[in-house]
Scaffold this active site. Sequence first.
Site, PDB file in Angstrom:
ATOM      1  CG  ASN A  10      -1.931   1.084   1.229  1.00 50.06           C
ATOM      2  OD1 ASN A  10      -1.622   2.227   0.900  1.00 50.06           O
ATOM      3  ND2 ASN A  10      -3.155   0.768   1.610  1.00 50.06           N
ATOM      4  CG  HIS A  46      -8.322   3.074   1.413  1.00 48.06           C
ATOM      5  ND1 HIS A  46      -8.666   2.160   2.378  1.00 48.06           N
ATOM      6  CD2 HIS A  46      -9.400   3.901   1.294  1.00 48.06           C
ATOM      7  CE1 HIS A  46      -9.890   2.423   2.825  1.00 48.06           C
ATOM      8  NE2 HIS A  46     -10.344   3.479   2.176  1.00 48.06           N
ATOM      9  NE  ARG A  48      -9.226   6.568   3.854  1.00 46.51           N
ATOM     10  CZ  ARG A  48      -9.644   6.338   5.084  1.00 46.51           C
ATOM     11  NH1 ARG A  48     -10.727   6.944   5.526  1.00 46.51           N
ATOM     12  NH2 ARG A  48      -9.007   5.491   5.873  1.00 46.51           N
ATOM     13  CG  HIS A  53      -3.780   8.989   1.459  1.00 45.89           C
ATOM     14  ND1 HIS A  53      -4.707   8.384   0.650  1.00 45.89           N
ATOM     15  CD2 HIS A  53      -4.135   8.686   2.736  1.00 45.89           C
ATOM     16  CE1 HIS A  53      -5.574   7.726   1.393  1.00 45.89           C
ATOM     17  NE2 HIS A  53      -5.268   7.902   2.668  1.00 45.89           N
ATOM     18  CD  GLU A  76      -7.133  -1.537   0.858  1.00 43.61           C
ATOM     19  OE1 GLU A  76      -6.606  -2.621   1.142  1.00 43.61           O
ATOM     20  OE2 GLU A  76      -7.004  -0.515   1.567  1.00 43.61           O
ATOM     21  CB  THR A 113      -6.432   4.112   9.535  1.00 40.28           C
ATOM     22  OG1 THR A 113      -6.104   2.989   8.717  1.00 40.28           O
ATOM     23  CG2 THR A 113      -6.549   3.672  10.989  1.00 40.28           C
ATOM     24  CG  HIS A 204      -5.631  -1.988   9.757  1.00 37.71           C
ATOM     25  ND1 HIS A 204      -6.045  -0.959   8.942  1.00 37.71           N
ATOM     26  CD2 HIS A 204      -5.428  -1.442  10.970  1.00 37.71           C
ATOM     27  CE1 HIS A 204      -6.111   0.157   9.635  1.00 37.71           C
ATOM     28  NE2 HIS A 204      -5.727  -0.103  10.868  1.00 37.71           N
ATOM     29  N   GLY A 227       1.081  -1.412   4.329  1.00 36.34           N
ATOM     30  CA  GLY A 227       1.495  -0.077   3.940  1.00 36.34           C
ATOM     31  C   GLY A 227       2.208   0.678   5.034  1.00 36.34           C
TER      32      GLY A 227
END
EC number: 2.6.99.2
Length: 260
Positions: A10, A46, A48, A53, A76, A113, A204, A227
Amino acid sequence: MSQRTRLSVNVNKIAVLRNSRGHGAPDVIRAASACIDAGAHGITVHPRPDARHIRHDDVIGLSTLTRARGVEFNIEGNPFAEPRAGYCGLLALCRETRPHQVTLVPDGDQQITSDHGFDFAREGPGLRPLIDEIKQWGCRVSLFVDVNVTGLADAAIWGVDRIELYTGPYAEMHHAGCSDAVLREFATTARLAQDVGLGVNAGHDLSQTNLGVFLGAVPDVLEVSIGHALISEALYEGLIPTVRRYLDILDSVNPAVSMR
């Protein structure tokens, strides 16, 4: 055909560092390419809604890179997060790029997160048409779930290919030195998923410290997405050496597992 557990890196944290200065360094695409050079089997992002990011252009660039390099691309995100300025929505991103895997995650806009999985009984009716749509694009569908999740057989009926086990609770217990009980719960959940035809991913807060123990206890994990820990460790060890250390852990712990 079989393979060992795969590593998908990630690269969100690379984008966090870049965005903190408002210009192009460090380069997310170059960092992802270095991970692939080191042997990573895939790249995960991922995005957002607030573009804290990963941004739209990163997704496009990483899609191009992963296809050119012959590795998997995993996107994701929350499929229910509304499009807005600067964010076209998860489904639109996936429709445009057709990643190998789409991992649906029930995170809120303000969460730092991801911290929980889907409640299938409550959220299943909303997920089913989205799963159908994503599958039409040729993407594999994975759902982010908590340990001891119920309704796995329903998820298989909906056309879900895999689940991703949220491993945050395991990482906390491992850090506290008392992970045996929770590992048994993760192993049970993985077996229940596999029994109904679902592949099992995990992610995670996995790190070099706890990954080997997890994979030694939980059967036939197909992919781990890592990640934050990997990028943090890379600050001290270097990106390519760090990726290779993770691959060494996978090779030392896992026999070959069947692909689903």
